[in-house]
Design an enzyme around this catalytic site. Structure first.
Site: not given
Ligand code: SAM
Ligand code: DTB
Ligand code: SF4
Length: 335
Positions: A68, A72, A75, A112, A143, A203, A275
């Protein structure tokens, strides 16, 4: 925290049709309540809106792992950190459907699919739309979490049968810049608006334990609760500290503070599913039970999150059983 705290009700609008607005200060006052009082309030709200013994199970699958371009700080999938996660291509449709069928057989009700993208390219989105169609046809809620969406992309996913789009605010607007520099808070809010306008359910949650202050956690919850309407699903993640990421050495958060965050999310977003998300692998069962008592009513279910470990499904079933809790899809629990 030992001082008695007077709770001030949020500034309620006089017209019932106007949604309640929560200031970060209102939310901080909730955080500062004595633990037992906070849990009592959260449980009271929870029981007004939900069966307190029912837990919804969502299974995650990383359909496009690693590489990616974003930065972040938490991550493991960011290309610029050396975390041992290799960049892979988008997973073939058949493999995705096989994983979805297995998740359904194990008792999950929502599937998801996550992709390590800044934003999906049109050709990728078309492939993800096929996956959504196929997963939906298996009878699962769908999702996806694909990063930022361009105009029209949420509609394309909606047409394929998408139920939920996951896009987290992650932390407070004030702390955000210490965690991510490659996109801004406004970008995230814009994608959430596009999702909402397309008629896809939202979400949206965050991560606790990034080094943020309690005021930051309160500001995050206020942001989430003031989305209008509030997200239908609110994942509260505890940071999974992955070697190679800038946050690998972050001190763990006080477990009671994590429970408080769940309770405050429950109180401020009474009808949302809250969640208990990443981080359960390092939580003991008593702590998870406290999270359920604080109003969490959903978990990620299955041996993996995206690239890190989650408790084994068999252990989760045993835990729910010991607590006398039922999952949606409970008929599969003995499977
Ligand atoms: N790339 C897309 C995005 O960022 O929106 C989708 C996938 S991304 C991995 C989805 C979410 O996973 C992030 O927003 C973050 O909240 C959560 N996440 C990622 N790494 C995490 C970690 N180490 N611990 C806890 N949550 C994490
Ligand atoms: C969310 O809030 N948490 C999930 C899901 N949405 C996509 C992801 C958690 C990721 C944990 C670290 C990993 O395995 O990559
Ligand atoms: Fe990329 Fe999403 Fe990870 Fe950020 S959280 S680096 S956008 S995969």
């Amino acid at each position: 925290m030992n001082q008695p705290v007077t709770f001030h009700a949020p500034r309620r609008a006089t017209m019932p049709a106007v949604p309640v607005r929560w200031t970060a200060t209102d939310v901080l006052e909730l955080f500062e309540l004595p633990f037992a009082d906070l849990l009592f309030r959260a449980q009271t709200v929870h029981r007004e809106h939900f069966d307190a013994n029912a837990i919804q199970l969502s299974t995650l699958l990383s359909i496009k792992t690693g590489g990616c371009p974003e930065d972040c700080a938490y991550c493991p999938q960011a290309a610029q950190y050396d975390t041992g996660v290799d960049a892979e291509a988008l997973m073939p449709l058949a493999e995705v459907l096989e994983a979805a069928a297995a998740a359904r057989a194990a008792g999950a009700t929502r599937f998801c699919m996550g992709a390590a993208w800044r934003s999906p390219k049109p050709r990728h989105l078309a492939k993800v739309a096929e996956m959504v169609k196929g997963v939906k046809a298996l009878g699962l809620e769908t999702c996806v979490t694909l990063g930022m969406l361009a105009p029209g992309q949420a509609e394309e996913l909606k047409d394929a049968g998408l139920d939920y789009y996951n896009h987290n605010l992650d932390t407070s607007p004030e702390f955000y810049g210490s965690i991510i520099t490659t996109r801004v808070y406004e970008d995230r809010l814009e994608t959430l608006e596009r999702v909402r306008e397309a008629g896809v359910k939202v979400c949206c949650g965050g991560i606790v334990g990034l080094g943020e202050s309690q005021a930051d956690r309160a500001a995050l919850i206020a942001q989430l609760a003031n989305l209008s309407p509030a997200p239908e699903s609110v994942p509260i993640n505890e940071l999974v500290r992955v070697e190679g990421t800038p946050r690998a050495r972050q001190a763990a958060i006080d477990p009671f503070e994590f429970v408080r965050t769940i309770a405050v999310a429950r109180i401020t977003m009474p009808t949302s599913m809250v969640r208990l998300s990443a981080g359960r692998e390092r939580m003991d069962e008593a702590l998870q039970a406290l999270c359920f008592m604080a109003g969490a009513n959903s978990i990620f279910y299955g041996d993996r999150l995206l690239v890190t470990k989650n408790p084994q499904a068999v252990r989760d079933r045993a835990l729910l059983d010991r607590l006398g809790m039922r999952s949606e899809g409970a008929e599969a629990l003995g499977a």
